[in-house]
Design a protein around this motif. Structure first.
Motif, short mmCIF file in Angstrom:
data_model
loop_
_atom_site.label_atom_id
_atom_site.label_comp_id
_atom_site.label_asym_id
_atom_site.label_seq_id
_atom_site.Cartn_x
_atom_site.Cartn_y
_atom_site.Cartn_z
N VAL A 46 -6.30 -19.29 55.92
CA VAL A 46 -5.52 -20.15 56.81
C VAL A 46 -4.05 -20.04 56.40
O VAL A 46 -3.72 -20.20 55.21
N GLU A 47 -3.18 -19.77 57.35
CA GLU A 47 -1.75 -19.67 57.05
C GLU A 47 -1.18 -21.05 56.71
O GLU A 47 -1.58 -22.06 57.30
N THR A 48 -0.24 -21.08 55.79
CA THR A 48 0.41 -22.34 55.41
C THR A 48 1.93 -22.18 55.49
O THR A 48 2.46 -21.09 55.29
N ASP A 49 2.58 -23.26 55.78
CA ASP A 49 4.04 -23.29 55.80
C ASP A 49 4.48 -24.56 55.09
O ASP A 49 4.70 -25.59 55.69
N VAL A 50 4.54 -24.48 53.77
CA VAL A 50 4.91 -25.66 52.97
C VAL A 50 5.96 -25.27 51.95
O VAL A 50 6.04 -24.12 51.51
N ARG A 51 6.76 -26.26 51.60
CA ARG A 51 7.67 -26.10 50.47
C ARG A 51 7.04 -26.81 49.28
O ARG A 51 6.58 -27.94 49.40
N ILE A 52 7.02 -26.14 48.14
CA ILE A 52 6.38 -26.69 46.95
C ILE A 52 7.42 -27.33 46.03
O ILE A 52 8.42 -26.71 45.68
N ILE A 53 7.15 -28.57 45.65
CA ILE A 53 7.88 -29.23 44.57
C ILE A 53 6.84 -29.62 43.54
O ILE A 53 5.85 -30.28 43.87
N ALA A 54 7.01 -29.17 42.31
CA ALA A 54 6.06 -29.48 41.24
C ALA A 54 6.75 -30.31 40.18
O ALA A 54 7.98 -30.29 40.05
N PRO A 56 -9.49 -30.48 56.33
CA PRO A 56 -8.30 -29.73 55.91
C PRO A 56 -7.83 -30.18 54.53
O PRO A 56 -7.97 -31.35 54.16
N GLY A 57 -7.29 -29.24 53.78
CA GLY A 57 -6.75 -29.56 52.46
C GLY A 57 -5.31 -30.03 52.54
O GLY A 57 -4.69 -30.07 53.60
N ARG A 58 -4.78 -30.40 51.37
CA ARG A 58 -3.42 -30.94 51.32
C ARG A 58 -2.39 -29.88 51.75
O ARG A 58 -1.36 -30.23 52.30
N PHE A 59 -2.67 -28.61 51.46
CA PHE A 59 -1.75 -27.56 51.92
C PHE A 59 -1.64 -27.57 53.44
O PHE A 59 -0.54 -27.42 54.00
N GLN A 60 -2.77 -27.75 54.12
CA GLN A 60 -2.76 -27.77 55.58
C GLN A 60 -2.13 -29.05 56.11
O GLN A 60 -1.38 -29.03 57.09
N ILE A 110 -1.01 -18.37 52.31
CA ILE A 110 -2.33 -18.58 52.89
C ILE A 110 -3.21 -19.33 51.89
O ILE A 110 -2.99 -19.26 50.68
N VAL A 111 -4.19 -20.06 52.40
CA VAL A 111 -5.21 -20.70 51.56
C VAL A 111 -6.57 -20.38 52.17
O VAL A 111 -6.68 -20.08 53.36
N GLU A 112 -7.60 -20.47 51.34
CA GLU A 112 -8.96 -20.28 51.82
C GLU A 112 -9.75 -21.56 51.55
O GLU A 112 -10.03 -21.88 50.38
N PRO A 113 -10.10 -22.32 52.58
CA PRO A 113 -10.92 -23.51 52.38
C PRO A 113 -12.25 -23.13 51.73
O PRO A 113 -12.77 -22.02 51.93
N GLY A 117 6.01 -29.25 56.21
CA GLY A 117 6.70 -30.21 55.34
C GLY A 117 6.71 -29.78 53.89
O GLY A 117 6.86 -28.60 53.57
N THR A 118 6.49 -30.75 53.00
CA THR A 118 6.61 -30.53 51.56
C THR A 118 5.33 -30.96 50.87
O THR A 118 4.76 -32.00 51.20
#
Length: 466
Positions: free
Chosen positions: A273-281, A228-232, A263-266, A237-238
Motif C-alpha cells: 500500500v502506498e503511503t504519503d507521510v512525513r516522519i517525526i521520531a 488500516p495501520g497508522r501509516f495509512q 509503501i507498507v504491507e498490512p 499528514g505526519t
C-alpha cells in the motif's frame, strides 16, 4: 498539500464548457476536479485541498452567488473566480464585491484564463503561508520558556516545519518532545491533514506491527475486518513515532522500508500500500550509542536524523522555571478547583535549585501535589517533597546508609557544595545509591524517577557498574 500543487474545482452545469476548461488547465499543470451543481460541490469540498475554484454564475438549483458564500464560510480565503456570460458581467462585479477573486466571461480566452489562474494560485499560496506561519507561532507559544535554549528550539521548529525532511527529536523524559512534534506538524504544509501519534514503547512488538501497518481480514485469529495501520491513517499528514529507540530490529527494518519506498504491507496481505507521510521520531536514548552497540540500525538512524532537534532538560534552563510555574499554577488550579495566586520566594528558589530528573513533567507533578495540599493561595516550601528541598535527596527503602555495602561504581570525593547543577545531581545519585545499598530499583523509587531515567543518569555521570 505541497507547495507545488495546483488544484482547482470547476462548478458548471455545461459539460462542454467543463471539458474545454479542463483541457486548458491540465495542459498548464493543474489537477482539475468537477462538479455539475453547487450542491455537489459542497459535498465534495471536505475531501479536496484546493488552490482556487471556477464557479458559473447561473446554474440550476443553487446559483453561483450562493455557492460563493457557502464556500467562503467553509474555506475562508479561497480565491474564487466567477464565470459569466457577456450579458451578465454586472452580476459578476457584484460577486466580486462580495468576495469573489475575479471573473471571466464565457467562453474564456485561453491566455486570459491561464493569467487569472496564475494570479489566483499566487494568492492561494500567500494565504496558505500566512496560515502556516500563524499556526507555527501558536504551536511554539505552547512551549513555555524564553531562555536562549528554548528560543533556539522554537526557531528550529519554524525553519524545519515547512520542509518534508524526517526529523529526530531528542530529549529526556518529560521535556516536551510531543509538543515539538505538534509544532513541526502545524508549521508544515501538511497541517490540515492528520497528525497520528504512536508510542513505540507502549505495545509489544507483535501488536505494534499491526498498529503501524494494519492487517487484512483473516490475517490472524480475531482479524474479522480489514484494519488500516497508522501509516495509512496519517496519509497526507505526519506520523509521530515516539520512543523510537524501543523498537525491535525486525520493526526497524520495516519502518526503514516504509520511509525509503513509501509503501507498507498490512499483515496478511501481499499487496503493498502506498503511503504519503512525513516522519517525526523522538527518543530519550542516545541512538548513536545504540548504533555502535548494534541495537539500532545505522541506516534507519541516518534516515530519521536528517535534522535533529534537541530539547534541553529543565536543569539547563532554570530561568524558564518562573514562567512554567505561572502557567502550571493556572492550569492545575482550574483542574483541581483550587484558587492559587502565587508561590513564596523560598518555594520558587527551591524549584530553581533542584535538578529535575523528570523535567517539566516532574515539575507539574510537584506543583499539583502542592496545590492539592495547600490551604493558602500562596504555596510555601512546607508543601514541597523532601527530594526537592534537599540538594542531595536520599530516601532509604529496605536498608540504611550505615549498613550499605560498598557500591561497585567509582564515586567522586564527597563535596560540601556543588559548583553546578550537574555536580549537585551527580552527588545526589551517589548519596541515594549508597543509602539504598546500590539497589537500582529502590534508588529510582527513592528519587521519584523511573528505572530507565536512573540508568540514563548513571551512564551520563560515569557511575555505571564496573
Amino acid at each position: 498539500m505541497t507547495i507545488n500543487d495546483k488544484n482547482v474545482l470547476i462548478v458548471d452545469d455545461e459539460p462542454s464548457l467543463r471539458l474545454l476548461i479542463r483541457a486548458i488547465l491540465e495542459d498548464d499543470g493543474w489537477t482539475v476536479h468537477e462538479a455539475v451543481s453547487g450542491e455537489q460541490a459542497l459535498k465534495m469540498l471536505p475531501s479536496l485541498t484546493l488552490n482556487t475554484a471556477l464557479i458559473d454564475m447561473r446554474m440550476d438549483g443553487m446559483d453561483g452567488m450562493t455557492l460563493l458564500t457557502e464556500i467562503h464560510a467553509k474555506v475562508p480565503g479561497l480565491p474564487i473566480i466567477m464565470l459569466t456570460a457577456y450579458g451578465n458581467v454586472g452580476s459578476a462585479v457584484v460577486a466580486m464585491k462580495h468576495g469573489a477573486f475575479d471573473y471571466l466571461t464565457k467562453p474564456a480566452d485561453n491566455e486570459e484564463l491561464k493569467a487569472v489562474m496564475a494570479k489566483a494560485l499566487d494568492y492561494s499560496r500567500l494565504v496558505g503561508e500566512n496560515k502556516r506561519l500563524r499556526s507555527a507561532v501558536e504551536a511554539t507559544e505552547r512551549m513555555i520558556g524564553n531562555s536562549q535554549a528554548m528560543r533556539d528550539v522554537k526557531e528550529l521548529i519554524e525553519q524545519a516545519g515547512p520542509s518534508e525532511a524526517t526529523i529526530l527529536v531528542l530529549g529526556e523524559s518529560g521535556t516536551g518532545k510531543e509538543l515539538v512534534a505538534e509544532g513541526l506538524h502545524r508549521a508544515s504544509h501538511r497541517a490540515n491533514k492528520p497528525l497520528i501519534k504512536v508510542n513505540c514503547a507502549a505495545l509489544p512488538a507483535n501488536l505494534l506491527e499491526s498498529e503501524l501497518f494494519g492487517y487484512v481480514k483473516g490475517a490472524f485469529t480475531g482479524a474479522t475486518i480489514n484494519k488500516p495501520g497508522r501509516f495509512q491513517l496519517a496519509s497526507g499528514g505526519t506520523l509521530f513515532l515516539d520512543e523510537i529507540g524501543e523498537l525491535e530490529q525486525v520493526l526497524q527494518a520495516k519502518i526503514l522500508r516504509a520511509i525509503q519506498e513509501k509503501i507498507v504491507e498490512p499483515l496478511g496481505s501481499v499487496a503493498p500500500v502506498e503511503t504519503d507521510v512525513r516522519i517525526i521520531a523522538a527518543t530519550n536514548r542516545n541512538l548513536k550509542e545504540e548504533v555502535e552497540n548494534g541495537t539500532f540500525r545505522e541506516d534507519l538512524f541516518y534516515r530519521l536524523s536528517v535534522l535533529e532537534i534537541r530539547i534541553p532538560p529543565l536543569r539547563e534552563r532554570p530561568s524558564d522555571i518562573p514562567a512554567l510555574v505561572a502557567h502550571l499554577l493556572e492550569k492545575l488550579g482550574r483542574k483541581n478547583n483550587k484558587k492559587v495566586r502565587s508561590v513564596s520566594p523560598s518555594f520558587l528558589d527551591a524549584l530553581s535549585r533542584y535538578g529535575w530528573p523528570g523535567n517539566v513533567r516532574e515539575l507539574e507533578n510537584v506543583l499539583e501535589r502542592a496545590i492539592i495540599l495547600s490551604r493558602s493561595e500562596v504555596l510555601g516550601t512546607e508543601l514541597l517533597p523532601p527530594q526537592v528541598l534537599s540538594p542531595s535527596p536520599v530516601a532509604v527503602k529496605g536498608g540504611s546508609a550505615e549498613s550499605a555495602s560498598k557500591p561497585d561504581y567509582v564515586p567522586l570525593p564527597r563535596k560540601t557544595t556543588s559548583t553546578s547543577l550537574d555536580d549537585a545531581e551527580r552527588q545526589a545519585l551517589i548519596d541515594a545509591l549508597e543509602a539504598n545499598q546500590d539497589h537500582r530499583e529502590r534508588t529510582a523509587d527513592a528519587l521519584g524517577i523511573s528505572r530507565r531515567t536512573l540508568q540514563y543518569k548513571l551512564k551520563k555521570y560515569g557511575l555505571t557498574r564496573r
